[in-house]
Enzyme design. Structure first.
Site, PDB file in Angstrom:
ATOM      1  N   ALA A  13       4.161  -6.374   0.769  1.00 39.14           N
ATOM      2  CA  ALA A  13       3.519  -7.173  -0.276  1.00 39.14           C
ATOM      3  C   ALA A  13       4.564  -7.886  -1.138  1.00 39.14           C
ATOM      4  CB  ALA A  13       2.619  -6.298  -1.143  1.00 39.14           C
ATOM      5  N   GLY A  59       5.948   1.275   2.652  1.00 37.07           N
ATOM      6  CA  GLY A  59       5.916   0.138   3.579  1.00 37.07           C
ATOM      7  C   GLY A  59       5.029  -0.983   3.076  1.00 37.07           C
ATOM      8  N   CYS A  60       3.894  -0.631   2.511  1.00 35.69           N
ATOM      9  CA  CYS A  60       2.946  -1.635   2.018  1.00 35.69           C
ATOM     10  C   CYS A  60       3.512  -2.373   0.813  1.00 35.69           C
ATOM     11  CB  CYS A  60       1.605  -0.981   1.680  1.00 35.69           C
ATOM     12  SG  CYS A  60       0.838  -0.235   3.138  1.00 35.69           S
ATOM     13  N   THR A  61       4.268  -1.662  -0.022  1.00 33.53           N
ATOM     14  CA  THR A  61       4.906  -2.294  -1.171  1.00 33.53           C
ATOM     15  C   THR A  61       5.985  -3.261  -0.699  1.00 33.53           C
ATOM     16  OG1 THR A  61       4.399  -0.421  -2.585  1.00 33.53           O
ATOM     17  CG2 THR A  61       6.196  -1.860  -3.296  1.00 33.53           C
TER      18      THR A  61
END
Length: 156
Positions: A55, A50-52
């Protein structure tokens, strides 16, 4: 799933001040951003799915943020080495700040109870205006499509 932040910020609230190290070991402080709008987003962990997604979508739209003269700044509890590796792996062109003691997370309401998962990072994004006030706050963000949502808010 209902997220329970420690505190929530509303439009018009003064944005909490911060002074954190970036991925290069340089200090980035809210006082140095005074007079310009910026996006500050909190995410759980470098190089996770999710963070990738989040970002990379901010990065894919970075030219549009730059055209609006609105810097994008990511914040997590990861250290500078982790941030550098994450930025290098995905070619991220914006700073990632380290909030190891989570005080800035807490001040922004980006730390709290996650039902069924216990306390942790609440994925959150803030548009801060030129006077250092919260223009918009999102809590419990879904990563996919969020960068576009933020751009739409900035275009208002």
């Amino acid at each position: 799933m209902t997220l329970q932040p420690v505190a929530t910020l509303q439009p018009g609230d003064p944005a909490p001040t911060f002074s954190l190290s970036d991925d290069q070991g340089k200090t980035v402080a809210s006082s140095g951003l005074r007079g310009k709008r910026y996006v500050l987003y909190f995410y759980p962990k470098d190089d996770t799915p999710g963070c990738t997604t989040e970002a990379c979508q901010f990065n894919d739209n970075l030219t549009q943020f730059e055209r609006l003269k609105v810097p994008v700044i990511g914040v997590s509890r990861d250290d500078a080495a982790s941030h550098r590796a994450f930025k290098e792996k995905y070619g991220l062109g914006f700073p990632l700040l380290t909030d190891a003691d989570r005080k800035t997370h807490e001040a922004y309401g980006a730390w709290g109870d996650r039902p069924g998962r216990g306390p942790g990072v609440i994925r959150s994004t803030f548009v801060i205006d030129e006077q250092g006030r919260v223009k918009r706050a999102w809590y419990g963000v879904r990563p996919d499509g969020h960068a576009q949502e933020v751009l739409a808010e900035l275009a208002k």
